[in-house]
Write an enzyme that holds these catalytic residues in place. Structure first.
Site, PDB file in Angstrom:
ATOM      1  N   GLY A 134       0.832  -1.202   0.000  1.00  0.00           N
ATOM      2  CA  GLY A 134       0.000   0.000   0.000  1.00  0.00           C
ATOM      3  C   GLY A 134       0.860   1.242   0.000  1.00  0.00           C
ATOM      4  CB  ILE A 160      -8.826  -0.086  -7.943  1.00  0.00           C
ATOM      5  CG1 ILE A 160      -7.537  -0.894  -7.743  1.00  0.00           C
ATOM      6  CG2 ILE A 160      -8.706   0.904  -9.091  1.00  0.00           C
ATOM      7  CD1 ILE A 160      -6.363  -0.103  -7.154  1.00  0.00           C
ATOM      8  CD  GLU A 244      -4.228  10.308  -3.954  1.00  0.00           C
ATOM      9  OE1 GLU A 244      -3.094  10.074  -4.401  1.00  0.00           O
ATOM     10  OE2 GLU A 244      -4.997   9.427  -3.571  1.00  0.00           O
ATOM     11  NE  ARG A 245       0.269  11.993   0.335  1.00  0.00           N
ATOM     12  CZ  ARG A 245       1.490  11.485   0.216  1.00  0.00           C
ATOM     13  NH1 ARG A 245       2.540  12.281   0.195  1.00  0.00           N
ATOM     14  NH2 ARG A 245       1.652  10.186   0.108  1.00  0.00           N
ATOM     15  NE  ARG A 270     -34.321  15.430  20.356  1.00  0.00           N
ATOM     16  CZ  ARG A 270     -35.158  14.408  20.416  1.00  0.00           C
ATOM     17  NH1 ARG A 270     -36.052  14.228  19.450  1.00  0.00           N
ATOM     18  NH2 ARG A 270     -35.108  13.559  21.417  1.00  0.00           N
ATOM     19  CD  GLN A 281     -22.324  27.656  29.481  1.00  0.00           C
ATOM     20  OE1 GLN A 281     -22.357  26.964  30.487  1.00  0.00           O
ATOM     21  NE2 GLN A 281     -21.902  28.882  29.488  1.00  0.00           N
ATOM     22  N   GLY A 342     -29.644   9.649  19.129  1.00  0.00           N
ATOM     23  CA  GLY A 342     -30.040   8.429  18.414  1.00  0.00           C
ATOM     24  C   GLY A 342     -30.205   8.664  16.930  1.00  0.00           C
ATOM     25  N   GLY A 365      -4.974   7.704   0.451  1.00  0.00           N
ATOM     26  CA  GLY A 365      -4.105   8.725  -0.140  1.00  0.00           C
ATOM     27  C   GLY A 365      -2.899   9.045   0.728  1.00  0.00           C
ATOM     28  N   GLY A 366      -2.370   8.043   1.412  1.00  0.00           N
ATOM     29  CA  GLY A 366      -1.230   8.266   2.320  1.00  0.00           C
ATOM     30  C   GLY A 366      -1.750   8.276   3.733  1.00  0.00           C
TER      31      GLY A 366
END
Lengths: 381, 251
Positions: A134, A160, A244-245, A270, A281, A342, A365-366
């Site tokens: 990897g 992949i 990519e990173r 809610r 708080q 929940g 990706g690392g």
């Protein structure tokens, strides 16, 4: 002056909004359905191509849309408003698959392979990881052996993204014994004899994106499908990891930001003990902490992207951004689920999905550990 | 044919605007975008150009310099050039003033077709198109869900109660866009890059010989009163009794 004006020019800001609009209209209403189906319609590639999103980060001369690191980040951030990392990743696999093809400057290969992908007619995937390797890229064992004008490819590739339905698999293969200089990319076409999908993998998150284990059994690949010079593969991988990173950092803060927005909305609606939970708080402080993390991660990533766009070599910083955003995504989605109680554990909640999607960010990706190793090394430790 | 199309900067309709406690809108941290109804107008204008029915699409906005961004959005969608009629931030603008300013641009540019959103989603006045009709003396087709240009006429399909109706208006004409007129395209990165190079002229009300003197002014904002909880009635008789004696809406 708003947050974005500090980092983005007018065009980048427009791109961000345009991609967001695309995501809100073309992805978000279907995200639950596609996540359950573990795929999304191929047609979406065509739509994204038409909107110019697919080609962001690639020159117009090869069929892309232009733009650099900042534009790539904006497209990721915008698309994440669809609330499905899987869809964003699925649309984005060309972003990791095609750089080596485009950088090869092989116009025949670009016209034949890259253009149809930018146009949304074909799907491309990048294949480096194998069942036995990897992060250790040089450990690739899939082989490509010259045979007349062709290469014969044998081996297997693992995890992949878009691999199940990719038309073109840009696969890293061993072509010589040299640890780094013996690796080469080939475009393997899915209809070539000997190519098969061993498994379509079931994942914790990123579910709308298909993920494959692929097998190459004596696949005859013509030499014209070789990407760049023989032995150039490892260096192409290293060259493209940074982008990519950066994109993964984008997934991270965008995931966290969505989770924060969902939580604020939920906390207002809610009620518990006779009042909205926002009136407690403990909830407000939780949200304040989440917002702080999101802003820090986002600001840092924008800054790294700007520096990359200016041509700076930011390996250390982009590794830091990737890790920071991955961590923030996991912390913030964890608290988002907690605020939802929940309901946060139910598939019908966006934060439920985001919390699962976030889990891959310190791995893909690392890994977090590899990023830390890079950072430590560059610190001279 | 030259087409003039409007592009108003509005607060993102997905954002809930708060009040600041002293009767003003709290517009910190809100995002702005192109008025969705104007977006239909821009898309229609660009489609006319693509179909070879329009030669040039000009975008006009009335607002502060920030509105340049919405003009750029329209340019990124394919319009050719932009005009900003720039006004001060603290300037009150009512629909008639805006219509006069756009009329000033109409007199300069002499477009054959003027496309506007039927309303802007911020104030929802739905007046500028109609007032512009009166000021220019052009015919108007409002609330278009369909538009065709044929032989010097605009054929405007309108949604009316119980069906649709077409009106045929001689050019130059004013058309206001409604939902379903088209599906506006996304501004793509190549489009955005091209838009950066397209001309954007800035005019002042003085340039257009228009005096900004709004007759309608906003004096304050307040939220509608919160609705009291409803009651569940046992049967129709009780409902009628309550409507008659408590709500006093029936005799």
């Amino acid at each position: 002056m708003g947050f974005y004006d500090n980092f983005l020019d007018e065009g980048q800001s427009l791109l961000r909004e345009s991609c967001k609009r695309f995501a809100l209209k073309e992805i978000r209403p279907f995200a639950d359905e596609w996540e359950e189906a573990e795929t999304f319609p191929r047609e979406l590639y065509k739509k994204a191509a038409k909107a110019g999103i697919l080609g962001v980060g690639f020159p117009e001369a090869v069929g892309g849309s232009g733009g650099g690191p900042v534009e790539i980040l904006m497209s990721v951030e915008g698309l994440m408003h669809g609330t499905s990392t899987g869809v964003t990743v699925g649309l984005g696999t060309l972003g990791i698959a095609l750089p080596a093809v485009v950088q090869s400057e092989n116009s025949e290969l670009i016209d034949r392979i890259a253009r149809p992908v930018f146009a949304g007619d074909r799907i491309a995937a990048l294949a480096i990881t194998e069942p036995g390797t990897g992060s250790d890229v040089a450990g690739v064992r899939t082989t490509a052996k010259a045979d007349g004008d062709d290469f014969i490819v044998n081996g297997a590739k693992m995890f992949i993204s878009s691999g199940v339905r990719a038309d073109y698999i840009v696969a890293l293969c061993r072509t010589g014994e040299d640890t780094h200089g013996g690796l080469t990319f080939f475009v393997i076409e899915s209809d070539m004899p000997g190519v098969s999908v061993s498994r379509s993998l079931k994942k914790t998150g990123w579910r709308a994106s298909d993920t494959a284990e692929l097998a190459f059994d004596g696949v005859r690949v013509p030499k014209r499908n070789m990407v760049g010079e023989l032995g150039s593969g490892f260096f192409a991988v290293m060259r493209n990891f940074q982008t990519e990173r950066l994109a993964l950092a984008g997934y991270g803060y965008a995931t966290a930001e969505l989770a924060l927005e969902e939580s604020i909305r939920y906390a207002r609606d809610r009620e518990a003990f006779g009042r909205p939970i926002m009136r407690f708080q403990v909830t407000r402080h939780k949200l304040a902490e989440m917002a702080t993390k999101v802003t820090a991660a986002k600001t840092f990533t924008y800054q790294v992207a700007s520096r990359m766009a200016a041509g700076e070599h930011c390996v250390t910083e982009v590794s830091m951004a990737k890790n920071m955003c991955a961590q923030v995504a996991n912390e913030v989605t964890y608290e988002a689920v907690q605020i939802h109680g929940g309901m946060g554990y139910m598939r019908e909640s966006v934060v439920e999905r985001l919390s699962r999607d976030a889990r891959l960010l310190p791995i893909g990706g690392g890994t977090q550990e590899i990023m830390r190793e890079i950072i430590a090394k560059n610190m001279g430790l | 044919m030259k087409v003039l199309v409007t592009a108003k900067r509005v607060v993102d309709p997905d954002v809930k605007v708060k009040l600041d406690g002293s009767g003003n809108l709290d517009l910190s941290n809100v995002e702005y975008k192109l008025n969705p109804f104007d977006e239909y107008g821009v898309e229609e204008a660009v489609k006319l150009k693509e179909a070879g029915k329009a030669d040039e699409v000009i975008v006009v906005s009335v607002g502060t310099s920030d509105s340049q961004k919405e003009i750029r959005t329209a340019l990124a969608m394919g319009a050719d050039r932009g005009i900003l009629v720039e006004v001060d931030e603290d300037e009150d603008l009512d629909p008639l003033t805006i219509a006069k300013l756009i009329n000033g641009v109409v007199q300069r540019e002499e477009p054959q077709l003027i496309l506007l959103g039927k309303l802007a989603v911020d104030a929802e006045n739905n007046q500028v198109g109609q007032m512009l009709g009166a000021l220019t003396g052009f015919g108007q087709g409002t609330f278009a869900y369909r538009l065709d240009i044929e032989d010097g006429y605009a054929i405007v399909g309108r949604e009316v109660d119980g069906g649709t109706a077409d009106v045929k208006v001689a050019l130059p004409a004013i058309v206001t866009a409604d939902l379903r007129l088209n599906e506006p395209r996304y501004a793509s990165l190549p489009g955005i890059m091209k838009a950066k190079k397209k001309p954007l002229d800035v005019l002042t009300p003085d340039d257009l010989d228009v005096e900004v003197d709004a007759q309608v002014r906003v004096v304050g904002y307040e939220l509608p009163p919160e609705r009291a909880a409803g009651v569940i009635v046992a049967d129709v008789d009780e409902l009628i009794e309550k409507l008659r004696n408590e709500a006093k809406v029936i005799g």
